[in-house]
Write a protein that holds these residues in place. Structure first.
Motif, PDB file in Angstrom:
ATOM      1  N   LEU A  72       3.395  33.318 -12.758  1.00 49.56           N
ATOM      2  CA  LEU A  72       3.395  33.042 -11.317  1.00 49.56           C
ATOM      3  C   LEU A  72       2.339  31.986 -10.964  1.00 49.56           C
ATOM      4  N   GLN A  73       1.263  31.931 -11.740  1.00 54.18           N
ATOM      5  CA  GLN A  73       0.191  30.967 -11.471  1.00 54.18           C
ATOM      6  C   GLN A  73       0.442  29.623 -12.175  1.00 54.18           C
ATOM      7  N   GLY A  74       1.535  29.515 -12.929  1.00 59.25           N
ATOM      8  CA  GLY A  74       1.752  28.315 -13.742  1.00 59.25           C
ATOM      9  C   GLY A  74       2.867  27.428 -13.214  1.00 59.25           C
ATOM     10  N   PRO A  75       3.364  26.526 -14.066  1.00 60.56           N
ATOM     11  CA  PRO A  75       4.395  25.554 -13.644  1.00 60.56           C
ATOM     12  C   PRO A  75       5.725  26.198 -13.254  1.00 60.56           C
ATOM     13  N   ASN A  76       5.956  27.438 -13.678  1.00 64.75           N
ATOM     14  CA  ASN A  76       7.228  28.100 -13.330  1.00 64.75           C
ATOM     15  C   ASN A  76       7.156  28.898 -12.041  1.00 64.75           C
ATOM     16  N   ARG A  77       6.112  28.659 -11.235  1.00 63.11           N
ATOM     17  CA  ARG A  77       5.910  29.502 -10.036  1.00 63.11           C
ATOM     18  C   ARG A  77       7.176  29.663  -9.192  1.00 63.11           C
ATOM     19  N   SER A  78       7.868  28.556  -8.929  1.00 65.26           N
ATOM     20  CA  SER A  78       9.000  28.668  -8.003  1.00 65.26           C
ATOM     21  C   SER A  78      10.100  29.559  -8.579  1.00 65.26           C
ATOM     22  N   GLN A  79      10.259  29.519  -9.894  1.00 63.00           N
ATOM     23  CA  GLN A  79      11.238  30.392 -10.555  1.00 63.00           C
ATOM     24  C   GLN A  79      10.832  31.857 -10.411  1.00 63.00           C
ATOM     25  N   VAL A  80       9.530  32.117 -10.646  1.00 63.02           N
ATOM     26  CA  VAL A  80       9.038  33.503 -10.581  1.00 63.02           C
ATOM     27  C   VAL A  80       9.133  34.026  -9.144  1.00 63.02           C
ATOM     28  N   MET A 194      -3.185  38.133  -4.137  1.00 62.39           N
ATOM     29  CA  MET A 194      -2.433  37.087  -4.843  1.00 62.39           C
ATOM     30  C   MET A 194      -0.929  37.370  -4.756  1.00 62.39           C
ATOM     31  N   LEU A 195      -0.558  38.645  -4.869  1.00 56.47           N
ATOM     32  CA  LEU A 195       0.861  39.009  -4.767  1.00 56.47           C
ATOM     33  C   LEU A 195       1.385  38.785  -3.355  1.00 56.47           C
ATOM     34  N   MET A 196       0.546  39.134  -2.371  1.00 52.95           N
ATOM     35  CA  MET A 196       0.959  38.994  -0.977  1.00 52.95           C
ATOM     36  C   MET A 196       1.180  37.512  -0.648  1.00 52.95           C
ATOM     37  N   GLU A 197       0.330  36.673  -1.199  1.00 50.38           N
ATOM     38  CA  GLU A 197       0.498  35.237  -0.988  1.00 50.38           C
ATOM     39  C   GLU A 197       1.864  34.787  -1.543  1.00 50.38           C
ATOM     40  N   ALA A 198       2.201  35.266  -2.734  1.00 51.53           N
ATOM     41  CA  ALA A 198       3.493  34.910  -3.337  1.00 51.53           C
ATOM     42  C   ALA A 198       4.649  35.467  -2.498  1.00 51.53           C
ATOM     43  N   ILE A 199       4.456  36.660  -1.970  1.00 51.06           N
ATOM     44  CA  ILE A 199       5.525  37.274  -1.161  1.00 51.06           C
ATOM     45  C   ILE A 199       5.717  36.518   0.154  1.00 51.06           C
ATOM     46  N   LEU A 200       4.611  36.111   0.778  1.00 49.32           N
ATOM     47  CA  LEU A 200       4.724  35.306   2.006  1.00 49.32           C
ATOM     48  C   LEU A 200       5.440  33.986   1.699  1.00 49.32           C
ATOM     49  N   GLU A 201       5.094  33.407   0.558  1.00 50.82           N
ATOM     50  CA  GLU A 201       5.757  32.168   0.148  1.00 50.82           C
ATOM     51  C   GLU A 201       7.251  32.410  -0.043  1.00 50.82           C
ATOM     52  N   SER A 202       7.604  33.521  -0.669  1.00 53.61           N
ATOM     53  CA  SER A 202       9.024  33.805  -0.926  1.00 53.61           C
ATOM     54  C   SER A 202       9.802  34.017   0.375  1.00 53.61           C
ATOM     55  N   LEU A 203       9.101  34.431   1.431  1.00 56.47           N
ATOM     56  CA  LEU A 203       9.762  34.629   2.726  1.00 56.47           C
ATOM     57  C   LEU A 203       9.702  33.370   3.596  1.00 56.47           C
ATOM     58  N   GLY A 204       9.072  32.328   3.071  1.00 53.75           N
ATOM     59  CA  GLY A 204       8.904  31.096   3.839  1.00 53.75           C
ATOM     60  C   GLY A 204       7.885  31.242   4.963  1.00 53.75           C
ATOM     61  N   LEU A 205       6.915  32.143   4.799  1.00 58.39           N
ATOM     62  CA  LEU A 205       5.967  32.434   5.884  1.00 58.39           C
ATOM     63  C   LEU A 205       4.521  32.087   5.541  1.00 58.39           C
ATOM     64  N   LEU A 206       4.311  31.453   4.393  1.00 55.92           N
ATOM     65  CA  LEU A 206       2.935  31.255   3.946  1.00 55.92           C
ATOM     66  C   LEU A 206       2.172  30.284   4.856  1.00 55.92           C
ATOM     67  N   GLU A 207       2.798  29.147   5.147  1.00 55.26           N
ATOM     68  CA  GLU A 207       2.123  28.148   5.991  1.00 55.26           C
ATOM     69  C   GLU A 207       1.697  28.771   7.317  1.00 55.26           C
ATOM     70  N   GLU A 208       2.661  29.465   7.910  1.00 55.65           N
ATOM     71  CA  GLU A 208       2.406  30.071   9.214  1.00 55.65           C
ATOM     72  C   GLU A 208       1.267  31.094   9.147  1.00 55.65           C
TER      73      GLU A 208
END
Ligand code: OGA
Ligand code: NI
Length: 374
Positions: A72-80, A194-208
């Motif tokens: 998740l922290q590497g180049p495959n982040r978007s896949q993960v 760190m997980l919550m950040e990834a989850i917000l990103e997956s929901l498209g809510l990280l920037e906000e």
């Protein structure tokens, strides 16, 4: 009044109060059969329909989706992130491997938890409390003051917010307990963020979520959030088919990080069946809680789970439950609401949850149901 009457009642009360001392106490102070318990007391026997083997198919194993934290922290982040989203939608659960918390910290926590429950009862009893706001609380069953049938589980709840409280009030015995638990709680908090950040990103809510903080790129309201650790102890049980370690429930917060020892017992409801989660050593089982289902407006699922006990081994697990600060209102993110996806949940805060807890009598009904708009 007949002379024997009071005596009989006293006996009943004595027996009843013995159950409130917990399952470990019951097993350690049983005077039948040279101290070997061969039957489950009536207090723990569930109605047939609630028993774990009421349907034969309830025993299959499940391999949960695996999320590799290092990847998740590497180049495959978007896949993960895509796999993470899929797991939260379809299972509400995943196993987290390569999470970077050292094996020592994990094993020490399980070991310290186990040793706490091996202390003499009087030592555990120092932390008995019926106050759910107490920063430390030892107890038994699921909802001890309400349960008619008890669960085969003792617990130690440790509130980690603020962590400064922990240093004076968490158990001082075993001697290393406090240090080990404080260390473990801060590592799991970091992992959660760190997980919550990834989850917000997956929901498209990280920037906000980040922009809320006056331009500071941080997730402060998550960092300042609540954390509750629960050490669960499930002694081995002479008749495991008659009872449960924990009844079907969903978790209250945003995410739960669960650490279990090598003994299986956790079951999740998936496609209408109860399936047993295969433990992976040194990994976490992570699940979506009610608050994340509400916040994601139903996209991610807070799934019912329960715990089976067994006749050969006792089991220890440590659940770390995370949410926003207690006084915060949880609501579906406005960005996830539109004509095709109307708002599906009412606003929710901790007081609503407490009202629900004190009003309900059936264990299987879940809090989330009471928050649904349709
Ligand atoms: C919990 C929980 C599962 C387990 O503590 O909420 O679901 O395996 N625990 O102990
Ligand atoms: Ni749970």
């Amino acid at each position: 009044m007949a002379p024997g009457f009071n005596l009989e009642r006293e006996d009943d009360q004595q027996i009843e109060s013995r159950y409130h001392k917990g399952v470990k106490y019951l097993c350690d102070n049983n005077d039948n059969n040279n101290g070997m318990m061969t039957r489950v007391p009536r207090k723990y026997i569930l109605p047939v329909s609630d028993r774990p083997n009421s349907r034969g198919e309830d025993r299959a194993n499940l391999n949960l989706p695996v999320i590799d934290f290092a990847e998740l922290q590497g180049p495959n982040r978007s896949q993960v992130i895509k796999s993470l989203a899929k797991a939260c939608e379809e299972y509400g659960f995943f196993q987290l491997v390569n999470h970077g918390i050292s094996t020592d910290i994990i094993q020490n926590m399980i070991d310290a938890g186990r040793r706490f429950f091996e202390l003499p009862y009087d030592e555990r009893a120092k932390y008995l409390s019926s106050d759910i706001f107490s920063p430390v609380r030892f107890g038994t069953s699921f909802n001890q003051s309400k349960d008619k049938v008890f669960c085969w589980r003792d617990f130690l709840k440790l509130s980690c917010t603020p962590i400064s409280n922990a240093h004076s009030v968490w158990p001082s015995s075993p001697v290393d307990f406090r240090k080990v638990a404080v260390n473990y709680s801060s590592e799991t908090k970091f992992l959660y963020l760190m997980l919550m950040e990834a989850i917000l990103e997956s929901l498209g809510l990280l920037e906000e979520a980040m922009e809320k903080e006056n331009g500071n790129k941080s997730l402060k309201e998550f960092e300042d959030g609540s954390q509750l650790m629960v050490v669960n102890c499930y002694p081995s049980c002479p008749e495991p088919d008659l009872t449960l370690g924990m009844p079907a429930h969903s978790d209250y917060g945003l995410l739960t990080l669960l650490l279990q020892d090598e003994v299986k017992g956790l079951q999740i409801q998936h496609q209408g069946r109860w399936l047993t989660v295969e433990p992976i050593p040194n990994s976490f089982v992570v699940n979506v809680g009610d608050h994340l289902e509400i916040f994601s407006n139903g996209k991610y699922k807070s799934v019912l789970h329960r715990v089976l006990v067994n006749s050969s081994s006792s089991r220890i697990s440590i659940a770390s439950l995370h949410s926003l600060p207690f006084n915060r209102m949880i609501q579906p993110s406005p960005k996830l609401i539109d004509e095709a996806n109307p708002r599906r949940y009412k606003d929710t805060d901790f007081a609503t949850f407490l009202d629900y807890l004190s009003s309900r009598d059936s264990k299987n009904k879940n809090f989330l149901e009471s928050r649904k708009l349709m």
